[in-house]
Design a protein around this motif. Structure first.
Motif, PDB file in Angstrom:
ATOM      1  N   HIS A   1       0.798  -1.218   0.079  1.00  0.00           N
ATOM      2  CA  HIS A   1       0.040  -0.021  -0.033  1.00  0.00           C
ATOM      3  C   HIS A   1       1.055   1.256   0.011  1.00  0.00           C
ATOM      4  O   HIS A   1       0.386   2.442  -0.069  1.00  0.00           O
ATOM      5  CB  HIS A   1      -1.013   0.060   1.256  1.00  0.00           C
ATOM      6  CG  HIS A   1      -1.794  -1.130   1.135  1.00  0.00           C
ATOM      7  ND1 HIS A   1      -2.944  -1.227   0.446  1.00  0.00           N
ATOM      8  CD2 HIS A   1      -1.816  -2.391   2.100  1.00  0.00           C
ATOM      9  CE1 HIS A   1      -3.670  -2.634   0.664  1.00  0.00           C
ATOM     10  NE2 HIS A   1      -3.031  -3.084   1.905  1.00  0.00           N
ATOM     11  N   GLY A   2       2.250   1.039   0.201  1.00  0.00           N
ATOM     12  CA  GLY A   2       2.908   2.301   0.321  1.00  0.00           C
ATOM     13  C   GLY A   2       3.442   2.712   1.657  1.00  0.00           C
ATOM     14  O   GLY A   2       3.930   3.935   1.666  1.00  0.00           O
ATOM     15  N   ASN A   3       2.896   2.189   2.483  1.00  0.00           N
ATOM     16  CA  ASN A   3       3.354   2.350   4.010  1.00  0.00           C
ATOM     17  C   ASN A   3       5.095   2.268   4.052  1.00  0.00           C
ATOM     18  O   ASN A   3       5.342   1.222   3.768  1.00  0.00           O
ATOM     19  CB  ASN A   3       2.889   1.567   4.867  1.00  0.00           C
ATOM     20  CG  ASN A   3       1.153   2.032   4.909  1.00  0.00           C
ATOM     21  OD1 ASN A   3       0.708   2.996   5.204  1.00  0.00           O
ATOM     22  ND2 ASN A   3       0.413   1.041   4.524  1.00  0.00           N
ATOM     23  N   GLN A   4       5.472   3.022   4.479  1.00  0.00           N
ATOM     24  CA  GLN A   4       7.009   3.174   4.704  1.00  0.00           C
ATOM     25  C   GLN A   4       7.234   3.026   6.245  1.00  0.00           C
ATOM     26  O   GLN A   4       6.764   3.825   6.963  1.00  0.00           O
ATOM     27  CB  GLN A   4       7.694   4.287   4.123  1.00  0.00           C
ATOM     28  CG  GLN A   4       9.194   4.589   4.324  1.00  0.00           C
ATOM     29  CD  GLN A   4       9.538   6.045   4.683  1.00  0.00           C
ATOM     30  OE1 GLN A   4       8.653   6.397   5.380  1.00  0.00           O
ATOM     31  NE2 GLN A   4      10.751   6.275   4.402  1.00  0.00           N
ATOM     32  N   ASN A   5       8.737   2.352   6.564  1.00  0.00           N
ATOM     33  CA  ASN A   5       9.056   2.324   7.966  1.00  0.00           C
ATOM     34  C   ASN A   5      10.557   2.668   7.984  1.00  0.00           C
ATOM     35  O   ASN A   5      11.342   2.166   6.946  1.00  0.00           O
ATOM     36  CB  ASN A   5       8.921   0.977   8.391  1.00  0.00           C
ATOM     37  CG  ASN A   5       9.631   0.840   9.593  1.00  0.00           C
ATOM     38  OD1 ASN A   5       9.801   1.675  10.520  1.00  0.00           O
ATOM     39  ND2 ASN A   5       9.967  -0.531  10.105  1.00  0.00           N
ATOM     40  N   ILE A   6      10.893   3.740   8.559  1.00  0.00           N
ATOM     41  CA  ILE A   6      12.355   3.887   8.793  1.00  0.00           C
ATOM     42  C   ILE A   6      12.547   4.066  10.222  1.00  0.00           C
ATOM     43  O   ILE A   6      13.728   4.670  10.682  1.00  0.00           O
ATOM     44  CB  ILE A   6      12.759   5.207   7.940  1.00  0.00           C
ATOM     45  CG1 ILE A   6      11.895   6.436   8.233  1.00  0.00           C
ATOM     46  CG2 ILE A   6      12.894   5.163   6.374  1.00  0.00           C
ATOM     47  CD1 ILE A   6      12.211   7.915   7.822  1.00  0.00           C
ATOM     48  N   SER A   7      11.785   3.509  10.837  1.00  0.00           N
ATOM     49  CA  SER A   7      11.781   3.716  12.359  1.00  0.00           C
ATOM     50  C   SER A   7      12.244   2.583  13.221  1.00  0.00           C
ATOM     51  O   SER A   7      13.340   2.801  14.085  1.00  0.00           O
ATOM     52  CB  SER A   7      10.530   4.156  13.190  1.00  0.00           C
ATOM     53  OG  SER A   7      10.594   4.622  14.324  1.00  0.00           O
ATOM     54  N   CYS A   8      11.750   1.457  13.203  1.00  0.00           N
ATOM     55  CA  CYS A   8      12.367   0.346  13.994  1.00  0.00           C
ATOM     56  C   CYS A   8      11.855  -0.922  13.160  1.00  0.00           C
ATOM     57  O   CYS A   8      11.100  -0.936  12.553  1.00  0.00           O
ATOM     58  CB  CYS A   8      11.743   0.372  15.336  1.00  0.00           C
ATOM     59  SG  CYS A   8      10.083   0.255  15.396  1.00  0.00           S
ATOM     60  N   ILE A   9      12.727  -1.951  13.743  1.00  0.00           N
ATOM     61  CA  ILE A   9      12.257  -3.492  13.204  1.00  0.00           C
ATOM     62  C   ILE A   9      11.735  -4.177  14.368  1.00  0.00           C
ATOM     63  O   ILE A   9      12.553  -4.410  15.332  1.00  0.00           O
ATOM     64  CB  ILE A   9      13.374  -4.176  12.598  1.00  0.00           C
ATOM     65  CG1 ILE A   9      13.955  -3.226  11.363  1.00  0.00           C
ATOM     66  CG2 ILE A   9      13.051  -5.267  12.145  1.00  0.00           C
ATOM     67  CD1 ILE A   9      13.000  -3.122  10.123  1.00  0.00           C
ATOM     68  N   GLY A  10      10.678  -4.784  14.337  1.00  0.00           N
ATOM     69  CA  GLY A  10      10.072  -5.443  15.509  1.00  0.00           C
ATOM     70  C   GLY A  10       9.097  -4.587  16.138  1.00  0.00           C
ATOM     71  O   GLY A  10       8.669  -3.552  15.790  1.00  0.00           O
ATOM     72  N   ASP A  11       8.495  -5.033  17.313  1.00  0.00           N
ATOM     73  CA  ASP A  11       7.517  -4.207  18.039  1.00  0.00           C
ATOM     74  C   ASP A  11       8.095  -2.932  18.435  1.00  0.00           C
ATOM     75  O   ASP A  11       9.135  -2.854  19.178  1.00  0.00           O
ATOM     76  CB  ASP A  11       7.077  -5.081  19.304  1.00  0.00           C
ATOM     77  CG  ASP A  11       6.059  -4.387  20.006  1.00  0.00           C
ATOM     78  OD1 ASP A  11       5.733  -3.150  19.944  1.00  0.00           O
ATOM     79  OD2 ASP A  11       5.409  -5.283  20.786  1.00  0.00           O
ATOM     80  N   TRP A  12       7.440  -1.998  18.220  1.00  0.00           N
ATOM     81  CA  TRP A  12       7.836  -0.744  18.593  1.00  0.00           C
ATOM     82  C   TRP A  12       8.226  -0.154  20.190  1.00  0.00           C
ATOM     83  O   TRP A  12       8.877   0.484  20.576  1.00  0.00           O
ATOM     84  CB  TRP A  12       7.049   0.544  17.935  1.00  0.00           C
ATOM     85  CG  TRP A  12       5.918   0.762  18.614  1.00  0.00           C
ATOM     86  CD1 TRP A  12       4.601   0.296  18.366  1.00  0.00           C
ATOM     87  CD2 TRP A  12       5.430   1.630  19.636  1.00  0.00           C
ATOM     88  NE1 TRP A  12       3.569   0.529  19.053  1.00  0.00           N
ATOM     89  CE2 TRP A  12       4.109   1.322  19.929  1.00  0.00           C
ATOM     90  CE3 TRP A  12       6.203   2.616  20.518  1.00  0.00           C
ATOM     91  CZ2 TRP A  12       3.516   2.327  20.965  1.00  0.00           C
ATOM     92  CZ3 TRP A  12       5.653   3.001  21.480  1.00  0.00           C
ATOM     93  CH2 TRP A  12       4.381   2.940  21.631  1.00  0.00           C
ATOM     94  N   LYS A  13       7.355  -1.195  21.050  1.00  0.00           N
ATOM     95  CA  LYS A  13       7.750  -0.896  22.118  1.00  0.00           C
ATOM     96  C   LYS A  13       8.921  -1.488  22.816  1.00  0.00           C
ATOM     97  O   LYS A  13       9.397  -1.116  23.868  1.00  0.00           O
ATOM     98  CB  LYS A  13       6.605  -1.820  23.199  1.00  0.00           C
ATOM     99  CG  LYS A  13       5.029  -1.061  22.833  1.00  0.00           C
ATOM    100  CD  LYS A  13       4.315  -1.951  23.505  1.00  0.00           C
ATOM    101  CE  LYS A  13       2.564  -1.196  23.318  1.00  0.00           C
ATOM    102  NZ  LYS A  13       1.430  -2.027  24.153  1.00  0.00           N
ATOM    103  N   ARG A  14       9.284  -2.446  22.092  1.00  0.00           N
ATOM    104  CA  ARG A  14      10.688  -3.229  22.442  1.00  0.00           C
ATOM    105  C   ARG A  14      11.252  -3.646  21.126  1.00  0.00           C
ATOM    106  O   ARG A  14      11.391  -4.649  20.679  1.00  0.00           O
ATOM    107  CB  ARG A  14      10.537  -4.365  23.508  1.00  0.00           C
ATOM    108  CG  ARG A  14      11.811  -5.046  23.991  1.00  0.00           C
ATOM    109  CD  ARG A  14      11.462  -6.063  24.829  1.00  0.00           C
ATOM    110  NE  ARG A  14      12.727  -6.440  25.549  1.00  0.00           N
ATOM    111  CZ  ARG A  14      13.285  -5.720  26.792  1.00  0.00           C
ATOM    112  NH1 ARG A  14      12.732  -4.887  27.107  1.00  0.00           N
ATOM    113  NH2 ARG A  14      14.417  -6.429  27.107  1.00  0.00           N
ATOM    114  N   PRO A  15      11.672  -2.848  20.388  1.00  0.00           N
ATOM    115  CA  PRO A  15      12.203  -3.130  18.886  1.00  0.00           C
ATOM    116  C   PRO A  15      13.495  -4.199  19.080  1.00  0.00           C
ATOM    117  O   PRO A  15      14.476  -3.894  19.795  1.00  0.00           O
ATOM    118  CB  PRO A  15      12.607  -1.872  18.273  1.00  0.00           C
ATOM    119  CG  PRO A  15      12.714  -0.839  19.410  1.00  0.00           C
ATOM    120  CD  PRO A  15      11.866  -1.378  20.463  1.00  0.00           C
ATOM    121  N   ALA A  16      13.788  -4.731  17.797  1.00  0.00           N
ATOM    122  CA  ALA A  16      14.727  -5.533  17.600  1.00  0.00           C
ATOM    123  C   ALA A  16      16.101  -4.670  17.408  1.00  0.00           C
ATOM    124  O   ALA A  16      17.146  -4.964  17.537  1.00  0.00           O
ATOM    125  CB  ALA A  16      14.705  -6.846  16.843  1.00  0.00           C
TER     126      ALA A  16
END
Length: 250
Positions: A100-115
């Protein structure tokens, strides 16, 4: 002269700004920067380019060289005004991008405890909701082209539609350029489709490198190769040091 994959990607990025008019081109990455400068030198002379700090360039210097002609002053507050007013076309990167064109440049994994912690959301929401946006992905893989992003930084078509007219009014994802293909969202449901395959790339190779089902119709065109004049500009004027080869493998 034969073009290599990096040079084909440069032209594909340049084409994203075709017909944009007098807007600020904001390329992020070596290949998009070469592409924006190539567009300015050829079919889009009205594009505005910056030195990456606070000046509008009146010339098109080689990568790594200083501009010798200043066209205007663009401090941060005026840059933000361009973003909010839609007079900018940014080409961002993406650690993850979905159909759908959603982009992520913030974190990989659950944002509460990202990997993995990445750049953060930064200006991605404002970019995607206020001015045309494209994406450059130098390594097309199932880790980047994913079924669902772990966190939404840049807003895709489905989330913009769910948010209503205030989000959709200026939202437009123009192009996704990768090292394998050119994609867009010009479908009835605004999901990703294949616009062209780069020369030498098969439909199966593209499908295998994508983390969600991607239709590759029979007869999909090949990404155009640069003309002899464009190759000369890329190799001799914009990127004589060959920095493009660090971003896209031969």
């Amino acid at each position: 002269m034969n073009a290599d994959r990096a040079e084909i990607c440069v032209v594909a990025c340049a084409e994203a700004w075709r017909g944009s008019g007098e807007v600020l081109a904001s390329p992020m990455g070596v290949i998009p920067t070469i592409g924006a400068r190539l567009a300015r030198l050829t079919f889009a002379p009205e594009l505005l380019l910056t030195d990456g700090e606070a000046l509008l360039m009146g010339d098109v210097p080689a990568l790594g060289s200083a501009s010798r002609v200043t066209e205007g002053w663009l401090p941060y507050r005026r840059h933000l005004a361009l973003v909010a007013g839609g007079r900018r076309h940014v080409m961002m990167g993406a650690s993850q991008l979905d159909r759908h064109g959603n982009q992520n440049i913030s974190c990989i994994g659950d944002w509460k405890r990202p990997a993995r912690q990445l750049l953060g959301v930064r200006g991605a929401p404002a970019n995607t909701l206020n001015n045309p946006t494209s994406y450059w992905i130098p390594r097309h893989s199932p880790r980047v082209l994913v079924e669902r992003v772990d966190m939404v930084s840049g807003v895709g078509y489905d989330r913009a539609a769910a948010a209503g007219p205030s989000a959709t009014r200026f939202h437009r994802i123009v192009r996704v350029v990768t090292d394998l293909a050119v994609l867009d969202f010009e479908t009835p449901d605004r999901t990703m489709r294949v616009r062209s395959l780069h020369p030498g790339v098969s439909a199966d190779e593209l499908r295998d490198a994508t983390g969600f089902p991607l239709d590759v119709p029979d007869g999909v065109p090949r990404t155009r190769t640069p003309s002899a004049a464009e190759l000369r500009l890329i190799r001799e004027v914009v990127d004589p040091a060959g920095l493009r080869d660090r971003e896209v493998r031969r």
